[in-house]
Design a protein around this motif. Structure first.
Motif, mmCIF file in Angstrom:
data_model
loop_
_atom_site.group_PDB
_atom_site.id
_atom_site.type_symbol
_atom_site.label_atom_id
_atom_site.label_comp_id
_atom_site.label_asym_id
_atom_site.label_seq_id
_atom_site.Cartn_x
_atom_site.Cartn_y
_atom_site.Cartn_z
ATOM 1 N N UNK A 1 0.844 -1.185 0.000
ATOM 2 C CA UNK A 1 0.000 0.000 0.000
ATOM 3 C C UNK A 1 0.885 1.243 0.000
ATOM 4 N N UNK A 2 0.541 2.192 -0.845
ATOM 5 C CA UNK A 2 1.274 3.449 -0.896
ATOM 6 C C UNK A 2 0.931 4.284 0.342
ATOM 7 N N UNK A 3 1.750 5.287 0.573
ATOM 8 C CA UNK A 3 1.464 6.185 1.695
ATOM 9 C C UNK A 3 0.096 6.823 1.515
ATOM 10 N N UNK A 4 -0.565 7.060 2.613
ATOM 11 C CA UNK A 4 -1.857 7.731 2.572
ATOM 12 C C UNK A 4 -1.649 9.229 2.413
ATOM 13 N N UNK A 5 -2.492 9.849 1.593
ATOM 14 C CA UNK A 5 -2.446 11.304 1.478
ATOM 15 C C UNK A 5 -3.103 11.898 2.720
ATOM 16 N N UNK A 6 -2.887 13.191 2.925
ATOM 17 C CA UNK A 6 -3.526 13.872 4.048
ATOM 18 C C UNK A 6 -5.046 13.763 3.950
ATOM 19 N N UNK A 65 -20.276 3.177 4.479
ATOM 20 C CA UNK A 65 -18.851 3.232 4.165
ATOM 21 C C UNK A 65 -18.068 3.019 5.457
ATOM 22 N N UNK A 66 -17.073 2.134 5.376
ATOM 23 C CA UNK A 66 -16.233 1.834 6.540
ATOM 24 C C UNK A 66 -14.767 1.829 6.123
ATOM 25 N N UNK A 67 -13.901 2.109 7.098
ATOM 26 C CA UNK A 67 -12.463 1.965 6.864
ATOM 27 C C UNK A 67 -12.170 0.477 6.715
ATOM 28 N N UNK A 68 -11.431 0.120 5.692
ATOM 29 C CA UNK A 68 -11.092 -1.276 5.450
ATOM 30 C C UNK A 68 -9.863 -1.709 6.245
ATOM 31 N N UNK A 69 -9.129 -0.742 6.765
ATOM 32 C CA UNK A 69 -7.940 -1.011 7.560
ATOM 33 C C UNK A 69 -8.088 -0.346 8.915
ATOM 34 N N UNK A 70 -7.475 -0.922 9.918
ATOM 35 C CA UNK A 70 -7.521 -0.308 11.241
ATOM 36 C C UNK A 70 -6.570 0.887 11.296
ATOM 37 N N UNK A 71 -6.855 1.782 12.233
ATOM 38 C CA UNK A 71 -5.969 2.925 12.457
ATOM 39 C C UNK A 71 -4.553 2.432 12.784
ATOM 40 N N UNK A 72 -4.465 1.392 13.612
ATOM 41 C CA UNK A 72 -3.168 0.861 14.018
ATOM 42 C C UNK A 72 -2.375 0.331 12.825
ATOM 43 N N UNK A 77 2.175 1.178 9.099
ATOM 44 C CA UNK A 77 2.711 1.298 7.736
ATOM 45 C C UNK A 77 3.370 2.651 7.523
ATOM 46 N N UNK A 78 2.734 3.686 8.030
ATOM 47 C CA UNK A 78 3.303 5.029 7.890
ATOM 48 C C UNK A 78 4.620 5.153 8.655
ATOM 49 N N UNK A 79 4.668 4.591 9.869
ATOM 50 C CA UNK A 79 5.918 4.638 10.646
ATOM 51 C C UNK A 79 7.039 3.915 9.917
ATOM 52 N N UNK A 80 6.725 2.742 9.382
ATOM 53 C CA UNK A 80 7.738 1.949 8.682
ATOM 54 C C UNK A 80 8.258 2.690 7.453
#
Length: 121
Positions: A1-6, A65-72, A77-80
């Motif tokens: 997964x690519x980085x999430x945009x703001x 509509x729901x988030x398909x991934x958890x916040x954690x 992924x962003x930290x990595x």
């Protein structure tokens, strides 16, 4: 997964907070921060579904509509990505940089020591 945009973070944050929303509810929740119209929110949701970030429960009316991934998961992924990109994977350098710039309290220092001891580093 690519980085999430703001903007993707903004949408996901609203979905995590609600646990799932209809388009109208989500638009109203996002409007104070973003000013987005219903069509703009729908465009983001459709694009984010294609990326696997949002799930759409189409069997209900209105769609939910729901988030398909958890916040954690997203945070990890962003930290990595950040660690690899900015610090070439050196977690110790990252922690040292934060500690040099933002001193921590004695209680936080003890907690950090405890964590490091548990990790046996």
């Amino acid at each position: 997964m690519a980085n999430l945009s703001d903007r993707e973070w903004t949408v996901l944050t609203a979905l995590w907070a609600s646990g799932g929303s209809a388009l109208g509810e989500l638009t109203e929740a996002l409007r104070p921060e973003t000013g987005w119209s219903r069509n703009t929110v729908l465009t983001y949701l459709i694009r984010m579904e294609a990326k696997g970030l949002v799930s759409i429960q189409k069997g209900s009316s209105p769609h939910v509509y729901r988030a398909a991934l958890s916040r954690e998961d997203c945070q990890a992924r962003e930290r990595e990505t950040f660690l690899r990109r900015v610090y070439r994977g050196a977690a110790g350098d990252l922690v040292a940089a934060f500690l040099k710039e933002s001193p921590i309290s004695p209680r936080e220092r003890e907690e950090l020591r405890r964590l490091l001891d548990e990790m046996e580093v």
